[in-house]
Design a protein around this motif. Structure first.
Motif, PDB file in Angstrom:
ATOM      1  N   LEU A 122     -43.814 -33.840   0.504  1.00 40.61           N
ATOM      2  CA  LEU A 122     -44.507 -34.745   0.335  1.00 40.61           C
ATOM      3  C   LEU A 122     -46.265 -35.551   1.254  1.00 40.61           C
ATOM      4  N   VAL A 123     -45.490 -35.129   2.329  1.00 40.86           N
ATOM      5  CA  VAL A 123     -46.572 -35.392   3.249  1.00 40.86           C
ATOM      6  C   VAL A 123     -47.755 -34.251   3.251  1.00 40.86           C
ATOM      7  N   GLU A 124     -47.746 -32.823   2.579  1.00 34.15           N
ATOM      8  CA  GLU A 124     -48.291 -31.602   2.872  1.00 34.15           C
ATOM      9  C   GLU A 124     -49.335 -32.202   2.325  1.00 34.15           C
ATOM     10  N   ARG A 179     -38.712 -45.482  -0.482  1.00 31.08           N
ATOM     11  CA  ARG A 179     -40.277 -46.748  -0.009  1.00 31.08           C
ATOM     12  C   ARG A 179     -40.975 -45.632   0.759  1.00 31.08           C
ATOM     13  N   VAL A 180     -40.332 -44.405   1.061  1.00 26.25           N
ATOM     14  CA  VAL A 180     -41.445 -43.918   2.211  1.00 26.25           C
ATOM     15  C   VAL A 180     -42.625 -42.983   0.763  1.00 26.25           C
ATOM     16  N   PRO A 181     -41.813 -42.093   0.170  1.00 29.35           N
ATOM     17  CA  PRO A 181     -42.894 -41.925  -1.081  1.00 29.35           C
ATOM     18  C   PRO A 181     -44.428 -42.552  -0.655  1.00 29.35           C
ATOM     19  N   GLU A 182     -43.415 -43.743  -1.686  1.00 28.79           N
ATOM     20  CA  GLU A 182     -44.621 -44.476  -2.219  1.00 28.79           C
ATOM     21  C   GLU A 182     -45.868 -44.438  -1.062  1.00 28.79           C
ATOM     22  N   LEU A 183     -45.783 -45.110   1.027  1.00 28.37           N
ATOM     23  CA  LEU A 183     -46.495 -44.477   1.356  1.00 28.37           C
ATOM     24  C   LEU A 183     -46.940 -43.366   1.641  1.00 28.37           C
ATOM     25  N   LEU A 184     -46.201 -42.202   1.847  1.00 29.18           N
ATOM     26  CA  LEU A 184     -46.776 -41.362   1.574  1.00 29.18           C
ATOM     27  C   LEU A 184     -48.366 -40.957   0.365  1.00 29.18           C
TER      28      LEU A 184
END
Lengths: 313, 675
Positions: free
Chosen positions: A137-139, A290-295
């Motif tokens: 998801l960071v990519e 919740r990390v995907p929301e940050l990303l």
């Protein structure tokens, strides 16, 4: 001095500085939390201890067990050689092209993930699975934010982008630049498992990501894994700092310029590390989902930055 | 140098080899059939490679072949004419066929090794080589149908053993026919407008306007179905897993590429219309296919289904690249557009290489364990070193990491996107960054998918007895795997000459090989970028030498020690059941993309006899669905079933009713005649 010597110097310098960076991160955090901490030099002592110790092998372990720590180290070494940390005089045959740099970074990511699976325990697989999800998801953010910075420079070569920004100081405070740097900071946090994505100070918690993958490793293997992961932080943090503050890097391989490059890099890296640590004290770890929301948020920043870059041109 | 005669001779040689292979399949006794037929088909594949290479010289003459059909206008005499672009696909298909046939010699058993099995493989191979070798519509469609026929029969090989094979074949046959009809209609429109059926006539007619749009839509729909694009990908995840593995390798690595060839033929040769709408449409379809395909691939537990969905992803990326090229050409950025098209060819080439290795690797695993389910595998790296190593190389290629073919292809695509002058046009300005985001997400998810596929199947400890007793495949199987893996690495290490040849086949020099010592590197002269994987490798090796020395020195002082459990957490035993498996590995991702995967999690509780509160058995079920299949196809299938049920009422088997029907029909005919 030739470009090769500059490169060797950069690799050695980054290797020397990296444990100090970790020491600064840990000590600043400890002091702000009212603890004494292990001191700036503790990571050097940890490394010496770990690298001198034997590694263990469970029955039926495959070649990945021994190869993954070395593969991670090798990818990190190539990374600190490619990224413009102390100098913008990159080798002409191996340009520090953004996509090449990212793919070298991903090779290390895969080595870690395979090691997590190889251990054959629930923790290893768990860390590996989460780590790969976050990397996936960071990519998009990585590519889009550097793309935004590359539009004014007209190249995807990182040292070219840094050099272009140095020659045009006004460009470093445009909305394009600020948005892209903000997105890249999130990338550094996510790729290196810092708070709020992952807690680097945790062991044996159900929420851990990075530590879960290397839980079964010990001794020399663990030493290489720790150093390899720290080098990734140096490379990425150094890259973001150099993009944000592109001054001080050597633009020619003369001893004076290189000396200035080394000194300014050390200063910038350690200050950025201290700031990162201060920020971490005021944050709690996010729930994994919740990390995907940050990303996604960082992706939006990167996308806005790209759109803004067209307005400027 | 290479002349017209050479291409002609090679074509005739190919046809002869095909006839010989057919003869060998039917006549050679079962004991030697695999070796004889497999070797001849492998030679046929190599001949295809030779034709493709020879065709690059651009001096090819059309080889007319006699046919017992009257050539009424607008039908022209059917010809075999290998254009340079066709040659690229001919070589690509030939290479895949050769490797797969070599693998088949050691692998084929049961129905796949029967007369029908090898004969249909020959027909399939001939069709595959005929499609890019065709110089006109009639030859193209004939070869296309040979390809469909051969692959359908081959797919049905195991129909007696598994019911799922029959379902898969039905889906495949229906989708293939829809694709054929659509292509036939599209070419019909073109032939009518151009007044001829050869590529040269159609291209020379410069068809534009609504006719061109109609033909474009029909042809893209038809070729897209064969290529496995969303939403017409549904046959792919069924057919690829059920076919014998050497056939799935050819289907995935070569056959879907014929759909790609068709699309390229349309946009580059037959209808070179500069239209932003077409470009955006292709990019949209490609991007959706790429993300949807890889998302589905990442959550599958059947190894061959993972590979099948990943085929949709890769074709999606290829079509995205083609679409980006069309879009950029429409806004006048021809030099960047050419890079995007070369990227499409590189993506096709790299996919052919690594997907062959991966499907053959999956076949080797199936051969060794009888299992395709990832959750039943594990620990194969120690038992199957050849398969494990080659599969790892293929997986690296699929994940687009250096130094493999996949990395080179994705690098070229991203360079084309980065160097598009997006600010010049608002539409391009939105399309390019979105496309980059999509490509990046696809690469990221691809990494997860193939880490999972390799890690779960080959690492950790065996999850079942079948996996624990796995054995390495036969010599020809190992040889085929090694040849494929060498191809993946060679394309990744020395991409320059191949990239330059691909650019020339599109009639353009946007990609070149490096000069002098850097002959292996890929150069994009018009946008000033260089990729030299060999130099990168040398840098990596140079940096690894001190590391290896340090490691060796440290290891000598404190060697590795064997222990029962490295980190027991107080426990003293751990069972393979505690390992993460394929479902748990993708669980975080399933949660993130819950909506697109229609994920479902339920607990099935079976009550103990005589009790309403005690449970005798509890099963946790995690399921994901193909949303497009559920929402788009199943209603259609249900409607067709209802209609068929209704029709059954008319046909109840009673002779009296049938006599009544005949009588009514006769009356109707008489009435019509008398009017």
């Amino acid at each position: 001095m030739s470009a090769v010597a500059a490169l060797v110097l950069q690799v050695v310098w980054a290797l020397l500085l990296t444990p100090l960076l970790i020491g600064v991160l840990r000590t600043v955090r400890a002091r702000l939390e009212g603890r004494v901490g292990g001191g700036f030099l503790q990571p050097y002592r940890d490394l010496r201890k770990l690298l001198g110790k034997e590694s263990l092998r469970a029955p039926g372990a495959s070649w990945v067990l021994a190869a993954a720590p070395l593969a991670l180290m090798a990818s990190s070494l190539v990374l600190i050689a490619l990224v413009p940390l102390t100098t913008t005089t990159s080798l002409s045959v191996v340009p520090d092209d953004l996509f090449v740099v990212v793919s070298v970074l991903l090779l290390g990511t895969v080595a870690l993930a395979l090691l997590g699976l190889e251990s054959g325990t629930a923790f290893g697989g768990m860390g590996s699975s989460r780590h790969m999800m976050i990397s996936a998801l960071v990519e998009p953010t990585v590519l889009l934010s550097v793309y935004a910075l590359s539009v004014p420079a007209g190249t995807s070569v990182l040292s070219g982008i840094v050099a272009a920004r140095r020659s045009d100081p006004a460009a470093t405070v445009t909305p394009v630049s600020l948005l892209a740097i903000a997105a890249l900071v999130v990338v550094v946090i996510a790729e290196n498992g810092r708070i709020p994505v992952d807690n680097p100070a945790t062991h044996l918690e159900l929420t851990m990501v990075h530590e879960a993958m290397i839980l079964e490793s010990g001794g020399r293997d663990l030493g290489w894994l720790e150093l390899g992961s720290w080098l990734r932080l140096t490379a990425l943090l150094g890259l973001v700092v150099n993009l944000a503050v592109p001054w001080g890097l050597a633009d020619s391989p003369t001893p004076g310029a290189l000396g200035l490059g080394l000194a300014s890099f050390a200063l910038k890296l350690l200050v950025a590390g201290a700031l990162l640590s201060v920020a971490e004290v005021f944050m709690a770890k996010l729930r994994l989902f919740r990390v995907p929301e940050l990303l996604a948020g960082s992706f939006v920043l990167a996308f806005l930055s790209v759109s803004a870059s067209y307005l400027v041109v | 140098m290479i002349g017209a005669d050479l291409v002609g001779t090679l074509l005739v040689a190919g046809l002869t080899l095909a006839v010989l292979a057919l003869g060998a399949s039917v006549l050679v006794p079962a004991r030697h059939r695999n070796a004889a037929a497999g070797a001849l088909i492998a030679l046929l594949g190599l001949d295809g490679v030779a034709v493709g290479v020879a065709a690059q010289a651009r001096t090819g003459q059309a080889l007319a072949w006699p046919i017992a059909l009257p050539t009424l206008p607008p039908l022209e005499a059917p010809i075999l004419l290998v254009t340079p672009l066709g040659g690229v696909f001919c070589a690509l298909a030939g290479g895949v066929i050769a490797v797969a046939a070599l693998f088949g010699i050691g692998y084929a058993s049961g129905p796949a090794a029967s007369r029908t099995g090898w004969a249909s493989f020959t027909v399939f191979a001939l069709g595959l080589l005929g499609v890019p070798g065709a110089g006109d519509v009639v030859t193209f469609l004939l070869a296309w149908e040979l390809m469909a026929l051969g692959s359908t029969v081959l797919l049905l090989a195991d129909h007696a053993a598994r019911a799922s094979v029959r379902t898969a074949a039905a889906w495949y046959a229906v989708m293939t026919h829809l694709s054929f009809l659509s292509i036939l209609a599209g070419f019909g429109v073109l032939a009518a407008a151009a007044g001829g059926t050869t590529w040269a006539t159609i291209a020379g007619a410069h068809i534009e306007g609504p006719t061109a749009t109609l033909a474009f839509a029909l042809l893209i729909a038809g070729f897209g179905t064969k290529a496995g694009l969303v939403p017409v990908h549904v046959w792919l995840p069924r057919a690829h897993p059920e076919a014998p593995s050497h056939a799935s390798a050819v289907m995935s690595a070569a056959m879907v590429k014929m759909g790609v060839y068709g699309i390229l033929l349309v946009v580059a040769d037959l209808l070179p219309v500069r239209s932003t709408v077409w470009g955006i449409a292709l990019v949209a379809v490609g991007a959706v296919s790429a993300v949807y395909g890889i998302l589905q691939a990442s959550v599958q537990t059947d190894l061959k289904r993972v590979l099948a969905y990943s085929t949709t992803e890769n074709v999606g990326l290829i079509v995205t690249a083609i679409g980006a090229g069309v879009l950029l050409r429409a806004v006048g950025q021809d030099s960047v557009s050419s890079v995007a098209w070369v990227a499409a060819l590189l993506l096709a080439g790299s996919h052919a290489a690594f997907k062959t290795v991966l499907f053959l690797g999956a076949g080797s695993v199936l051969h060794a364990t009888g299992q395709r389910d990832l959750d039943a595998l594990g620990g194969l790296a120690r038992r199957m070193p050849w398969t494990s190593t080659t599969f790892a190389i293929g997986a690296l290629g699929a994940a687009g990491l250096p130094v493999t073919a996949g990395f080179v292809a994705e690098w070229t695509l991203l360079q084309a996107l980065v160097h598009a002058e997006a600010a010049s046009d608002r539409l391009v300005g939105i399309a390019i960054p979105v496309t980059m985001g999509v490509v990046a997400l696809t690469i990221g998810l691809g990494l997860l998918t193939f880490t999972k596929a390799y890690g779960i199947a080959f690492l950790a400890r065996p999850r079942t007895a079948a996996a624990a007793d796995a054995h390495e495949g036969t010599a020809t199987m190992r040889a085929a795997l090694v040849v494929g893996a060498v191809g993946v690495v060679a394309l990744g290490l020395i991409p320059g000459p191949v990239g330059a040849a691909f650019a020339r086949s599109l009639g353009d020099g946007s990609v070149a090989a490096g000069e002098g010592a850097a002959w292996s590197s890929l150069v994009l002269p018009r946008i000033g970028q260089v990729l030299d994987p060999a130099a990168l490798t040398i840098l990596a090796v140079a940096l690894s030498v001190p590391l290896a020395l340090a490691h060796w020195w440290l290891a000598r002082r404190a060697p590795r020690r064997d222990v029962a459990l490295t980190w027991g957490c107080g426990g003293d035993a751990s069972s393979p059941r505690m390992e993460y498996n394929a479902i748990s590995y993708s669980e975080p991702l399933v949660r993130v993309f819950r909506g697109s995967l229609a994920a479902e999690r339920r607990v099935d509780v079976q009550a103990a006899p005589g009790s309403s509160v005690l449970a005798s058995d509890m099963v946790v079920v995690h399921e994901t669905h193909d949303v497009i299949e559920d929402r788009l196809y199943l209603p259609g299938v249900r409607l067709a079933t209802r209609l068929a049920d209704a029709a059954r009422r008319v046909q109840n088997g009673s002779i009296r009713r049938y006599l009544t029907f005949s009588f009514v029909a006769l009356l109707a005919v008489l009435v019509v005649i008398s009017l």
